[in-house]
Design an enzyme around this catalytic site. Structure first.
Site, PDB file in Angstrom:
ATOM      1  CG  ASP A 108      10.018  16.047  53.911  1.00 45.51           C
ATOM      2  OD1 ASP A 108      10.651  15.038  53.540  1.00 45.51           O
ATOM      3  OD2 ASP A 108      10.577  17.023  54.459  1.00 45.51           O
ATOM      4  CG  HIS A 123       8.962  10.665  63.552  1.00 40.24           C
ATOM      5  ND1 HIS A 123       9.647  11.843  63.739  1.00 40.24           N
ATOM      6  CD2 HIS A 123       9.224   9.920  64.660  1.00 40.24           C
ATOM      7  CE1 HIS A 123      10.299  11.808  64.895  1.00 40.24           C
ATOM      8  NE2 HIS A 123      10.068  10.650  65.465  1.00 40.24           N
ATOM      9  CB  CYS A 152     -11.108   2.396  54.273  1.00 38.27           C
ATOM     10  SG  CYS A 152     -10.529   0.808  53.696  1.00 38.27           S
ATOM     11  N   GLY A 192      20.323  19.053  60.317  1.00 38.76           N
ATOM     12  CA  GLY A 192      19.074  19.765  60.623  1.00 38.76           C
ATOM     13  C   GLY A 192      18.209  19.136  61.685  1.00 38.76           C
ATOM     14  CB  THR A 193      18.024  16.566  63.853  1.00 35.21           C
ATOM     15  OG1 THR A 193      17.144  16.124  64.875  1.00 35.21           O
ATOM     16  CG2 THR A 193      19.396  15.968  64.042  1.00 35.21           C
TER      17      THR A 193
END
Ligand code: NAD
Ligand code: ZN
Length: 250
Positions: A108, A123, A152, A192-193
């Site tokens: 994010d 990721h 593209c 937070g995992t």
């Protein structure tokens, strides 16, 4: 009543201040208070949308349909969020020289928006698109999503968000740097995992094996808590981050 998390926050601060190399490892939970739900669980994104749109073969066969869902989730919904006190605390901790790196599973961009510099994205990142053929990368701000799929300018092939889809490998450089930051850490902070996404989930175990002290912030116990966590701070990342920030400013 003794506020256990307060005592643990003080213990954690002591350890962070005296450490040689602090690395943070963050997951979807750190962004929940920024308005981005985790993928799984009761209010998870995949309760509402079908994750097949992020399978590479499905995406290539149905680029327009996949892009409709991707646009809704990642650009209309995620796009509106901003960093919370947990992201800000980590950025401040880095500025003060106490935090060396963040390894994040999130896509994010909120760590960078909070001001963090040394961020390894395990990721990838949703704010960049990549051409599926010539691999040109460009920021989402330069792409028009009115007509889907976006293509593209150079080779006219379909663009894809620059985060990994199901079945794709971890970006090589982020992977190598993450391993180094994990093995070098003497304090490793988990925020937070849940520890259920492989291969990212192995990093905290690797840190522990190399002698790091594990600090964990999560409102719930994770796979790590009873196994490897040394200091467990139970609570929401943003709220706990705000309390840490107060100490930093003292
Ligand atoms: P997860 O969904 O497996 O687990 C989320 C964890 O966050 C849980 O342990 C939960 O207890 C905790 N949590 C919930 N609210 C919290 C809060 N306010 N503060 C702190 N913790 C809180 O998340 P994951 O392990 O990161 O795996 C999900 C995968 O999906 C990741 O690989 C990530 O790439 C991706 N994802 C990213 C985003 C994002 O970029 N923000 C959002 C959803 C999913
Ligand atoms: Zn191209």
């Amino acid at each position: 009543m003794i506020d256990l998390s307060q005592r643990n926050i003080e213990k954690a601060i002591e350890k962070i201040k005296n450490a040689k190399h602090v690395t943070a490892f963050t997951g979807a939970g750190i962004s929940v208070e920024s308005g981005i739900p985790p993928f799984r669980g009761a209010n998870g994104i995949w309760g509402k949308y079908d994750p097949k749109v992020l399978e590479l073969s499905y995406f290539f066969q149905n680029p327009e349909e996949s892009w409709q869902v991707i646009k809704t989730i990642f650009y209309e919904f995620f796009g509106k969020s901003s960093p919370n006190n947990a992201h800000i605390w980590l950025a401040e901790t880095e500025k003060q020289g106490l935090l060396k790196a963040i390894i994040t599973q999130n896509i994010d961009n909120l760590h960078q928006e909070a001001g963090s510099k040394n961020v390894y994205e395990f990721h990838g990142n949703s704010k960049t698109l990549v051409c599926t053929k010539c691999k040109t990368k460009l920021p989402i701000s330069k792409v028009n999503l009115d007509k889907l799929p976006p293509t593209c300018d150079k080779c006219k092939s379909v663009l894809k968000p620059d985060f990994i889809f199901f079945g794709e490998g971890i970006p090589a450089e982020a992977y190598q740097k993450s391993i180094i930051e994990t093995q070098t850490a003497d304090v490793f902070i988990l925020i937070g995992t849940s520890g259920s996404v492989v291969p990212a989930s192995s990093l905290p175990y690797e840190a522990k094996k190399n002698g790091a002290l594990i600090i964990e912030i999560n409102p719930e116990k994770s796979n790590y808590t009873d196994e490897i966590t040394d200091i467990f701070i139970r609570g929401k990342a943003g709220e706990i981050g705000e309390r840490f920030l107060k100490y930093l400013k003292q």
